[in-house]
Scaffold this motif. Structure first.
Motif, PDB file in Angstrom:
ATOM      1  N   ARG A 145       0.835  -1.214   0.000  1.00  0.00           N
ATOM      2  CA  ARG A 145       0.000   0.000   0.000  1.00  0.00           C
ATOM      3  C   ARG A 145       0.861   1.253   0.000  1.00  0.00           C
ATOM      4  NH1 ARG A 145      -2.097   3.600  -1.257  1.00  0.00           N
ATOM      5  NH2 ARG A 145      -4.097   4.560  -0.686  1.00  0.00           N
ATOM      6  N   ALA A 146       1.977   1.218   0.730  1.00  0.00           N
ATOM      7  CA  ALA A 146       2.887   2.365   0.749  1.00  0.00           C
ATOM      8  C   ALA A 146       3.520   2.595  -0.629  1.00  0.00           C
ATOM      9  CB  ALA A 146       3.977   2.155   1.799  1.00  0.00           C
ATOM     10  N   GLU A 147       3.570   1.537  -1.447  1.00  0.00           N
ATOM     11  CA  GLU A 147       4.088   1.636  -2.819  1.00  0.00           C
ATOM     12  C   GLU A 147       2.964   1.889  -3.827  1.00  0.00           C
ATOM     13  OE1 GLU A 147       7.195   1.576  -3.703  1.00  0.00           O
ATOM     14  OE2 GLU A 147       8.300   0.578  -2.075  1.00  0.00           O
ATOM     15  N   ASN A 148       1.745   2.148  -3.305  1.00  0.00           N
ATOM     16  CA  ASN A 148       0.550   2.341  -4.132  1.00  0.00           C
ATOM     17  C   ASN A 148       0.206   1.112  -4.967  1.00  0.00           C
ATOM     18  OD1 ASN A 148      -0.338   5.010  -3.386  1.00  0.00           O
ATOM     19  ND2 ASN A 148       1.516   5.775  -4.407  1.00  0.00           N
ATOM     20  N   LEU A 149       0.493  -0.048  -4.407  1.00  0.00           N
ATOM     21  CA  LEU A 149       0.101  -1.317  -5.000  1.00  0.00           C
ATOM     22  C   LEU A 149      -1.119  -1.861  -4.261  1.00  0.00           C
ATOM     23  CD1 LEU A 149       3.574  -3.076  -5.306  1.00  0.00           C
ATOM     24  CD2 LEU A 149       2.126  -2.384  -7.228  1.00  0.00           C
ATOM     25  N   GLY A 150      -2.050  -2.422  -5.004  1.00  0.00           N
ATOM     26  CA  GLY A 150      -3.186  -3.084  -4.395  1.00  0.00           C
ATOM     27  C   GLY A 150      -2.877  -4.547  -4.127  1.00  0.00           C
ATOM     28  N   VAL A 151      -3.497  -5.091  -3.098  1.00  0.00           N
ATOM     29  CA  VAL A 151      -3.346  -6.507  -2.749  1.00  0.00           C
ATOM     30  C   VAL A 151      -4.728  -7.082  -2.461  1.00  0.00           C
ATOM     31  CG1 VAL A 151      -2.402  -8.163  -1.081  1.00  0.00           C
ATOM     32  CG2 VAL A 151      -1.037  -6.181  -1.776  1.00  0.00           C
ATOM     33  N   GLY A 152      -4.966  -8.288  -2.984  1.00  0.00           N
ATOM     34  CA  GLY A 152      -6.201  -9.002  -2.681  1.00  0.00           C
ATOM     35  C   GLY A 152      -5.880 -10.408  -2.205  1.00  0.00           C
ATOM     36  N   TRP A 153      -6.409 -10.786  -1.050  1.00  0.00           N
ATOM     37  CA  TRP A 153      -6.162 -12.113  -0.473  1.00  0.00           C
ATOM     38  C   TRP A 153      -7.262 -13.047  -0.975  1.00  0.00           C
ATOM     39  CZ3 TRP A 153      -4.182 -12.811   5.176  1.00  0.00           C
ATOM     40  CH2 TRP A 153      -3.996 -14.170   5.460  1.00  0.00           C
ATOM     41  N   VAL A 154      -6.879 -14.083  -1.713  1.00  0.00           N
ATOM     42  CA  VAL A 154      -7.843 -15.052  -2.237  1.00  0.00           C
ATOM     43  C   VAL A 154      -7.907 -16.239  -1.275  1.00  0.00           C
ATOM     44  CG1 VAL A 154      -8.508 -16.502  -4.184  1.00  0.00           C
ATOM     45  CG2 VAL A 154      -7.271 -14.353  -4.596  1.00  0.00           C
ATOM     46  N   SER A 155      -8.950 -16.294  -0.481  1.00  0.00           N
ATOM     47  CA  SER A 155      -9.106 -17.393   0.477  1.00  0.00           C
ATOM     48  C   SER A 155     -10.108 -18.429  -0.010  1.00  0.00           C
ATOM     49  CB  SER A 155      -9.535 -16.855   1.844  1.00  0.00           C
ATOM     50  OG  SER A 155     -10.762 -16.154   1.734  1.00  0.00           O
ATOM     51  N   ILE A 156     -10.847 -18.108  -1.068  1.00  0.00           N
ATOM     52  CA  ILE A 156     -11.864 -19.039  -1.575  1.00  0.00           C
ATOM     53  C   ILE A 156     -11.224 -19.922  -2.650  1.00  0.00           C
ATOM     54  CG2 ILE A 156     -14.208 -19.237  -2.510  1.00  0.00           C
ATOM     55  CD1 ILE A 156     -14.668 -16.347  -1.527  1.00  0.00           C
ATOM     56  N   VAL A 157     -10.334 -20.766  -2.224  1.00  0.00           N
ATOM     57  CA  VAL A 157      -9.676 -21.736  -3.102  1.00  0.00           C
ATOM     58  C   VAL A 157      -9.078 -22.817  -2.201  1.00  0.00           C
ATOM     59  CG1 VAL A 157      -7.503 -20.411  -3.148  1.00  0.00           C
ATOM     60  CG2 VAL A 157      -8.001 -22.048  -4.979  1.00  0.00           C
ATOM     61  N   HIS A 158      -9.219 -24.063  -2.607  1.00  0.00           N
ATOM     62  CA  HIS A 158      -8.708 -25.159  -1.793  1.00  0.00           C
ATOM     63  C   HIS A 158      -7.192 -25.252  -1.914  1.00  0.00           C
ATOM     64  CE1 HIS A 158     -12.658 -26.580  -0.743  1.00  0.00           C
ATOM     65  NE2 HIS A 158     -13.013 -26.634  -2.013  1.00  0.00           N
ATOM     66  N   ASP A 159      -6.555 -25.596  -0.796  1.00  0.00           N
ATOM     67  CA  ASP A 159      -5.091 -25.675  -0.777  1.00  0.00           C
ATOM     68  C   ASP A 159      -4.538 -26.609  -1.844  1.00  0.00           C
ATOM     69  OD1 ASP A 159      -4.813 -23.855   1.247  1.00  0.00           O
ATOM     70  OD2 ASP A 159      -4.180 -25.293   2.779  1.00  0.00           O
ATOM     71  N   HIS A 160      -5.219 -27.707  -2.111  1.00  0.00           N
ATOM     72  CA  HIS A 160      -4.654 -28.678  -3.050  1.00  0.00           C
ATOM     73  C   HIS A 160      -4.514 -28.095  -4.453  1.00  0.00           C
ATOM     74  CE1 HIS A 160      -8.307 -29.750  -5.354  1.00  0.00           C
ATOM     75  NE2 HIS A 160      -8.961 -29.593  -4.218  1.00  0.00           N
ATOM     76  N   VAL A 161      -5.357 -27.125  -4.804  1.00  0.00           N
ATOM     77  CA  VAL A 161      -5.248 -26.483  -6.118  1.00  0.00           C
ATOM     78  C   VAL A 161      -3.952 -25.686  -6.206  1.00  0.00           C
ATOM     79  CG1 VAL A 161      -6.272 -24.774  -7.659  1.00  0.00           C
ATOM     80  CG2 VAL A 161      -7.740 -26.382  -6.417  1.00  0.00           C
TER      81      VAL A 161
END
Length: 216
Positions: A145-161
């Protein structure tokens, strides 16, 4: 080393303007030096017993992104069936990832065996190494965020994928898959608050003194 008032204010501004980005990613590449700074900040997170259990896998391949996106779509369809009525329709209307739109993904992992089976500070709470890796995620997010970059955490995905796509051994825990890139806009409020999914709790309701509040 003392923090100046200007530096303090910049930290709070970064915290309060951090967002979970899903839809505003631009295709612009992230300069190597910017990515290095963000990863260095993540690597300077606190860790139990100074074990530094994290690793960071940079994902740029369209093929890998497509596989992870397909995994998201499967998990998203499964999750949709857990909601009912209007809540289900509201859930279906939400944009919850930017896997293929973001120029890169970062998978954050945790090697729980990194410094041996006995770790200073993990003896009574063995999950502290997992918490440490989450601290690395937060450091990465704030630095981005300090570098003006966006981040999105994708939690809706199974670990095995993610494990199969990125060739991650079974012995390594997957902590987060993050979409990272420059964005068109950082909204003033989080997506889920803005859409009416849930309001933000007042901080006073989350702060208690001396003991858990009486539930009566």
């Amino acid at each position: 080393m003392n923090i100046t008032q200007e530096e303090r204010d910049a930290v709070y501004k970064t915290i309060f303007s951090r967002r979970d980005v899903r839809r505003e990613f631009k295709p612009d590449p992230i300069p190597h030096d910017v990515l290095e700074r963000v990863l260095l900040a993540a690597h300077h997170a606190p860790s139990v017993g100074f074990m530094q259990p994290w690793d960071f896998i940079i994902v740029q391949s369209p093929e890998s992104k497509t596989k992870i996106k397909q995994g998201f779509l499967q998990a998203h369809a499964e999750a949709t069936e857990l909601f009912e009525g209007q809540r289900k329709e509201d859930y279906k209307s939400l944009k919850l990832e930017g896997i293929e739109e973001a120029p890169l993904g970062i998978c954050v992992t945790c090697d729980r065996s990194r410094t041996g089976s006995v770790v200073l500070g993990r003896t009574a709470k063995p999950e502290m190494d997992l918490f440490s890796s989450v601290c690395a995620v937060q450091n990465l997010w704030l630095a981005a965020r300090a570098e003006n970059l966006g981040v999105g955490w994708v939690s809706i995905v199974h670990d095995h994928v993610i494990r199969d796509t990125l060739n991650i051994p079974e012995s390594i825990d997957i902590i987060a898959y993050l979409c990272v890139g420059y964005v068109d806009i950082f909204h003033d409020t989080p997506d889920l608050e803005r859409s009416g999914w849930l309001p933000r709790r007042d901080v006073s309701s989350a702060v208690h003194f001396e003991s858990w509040p009486d539930s009566k």
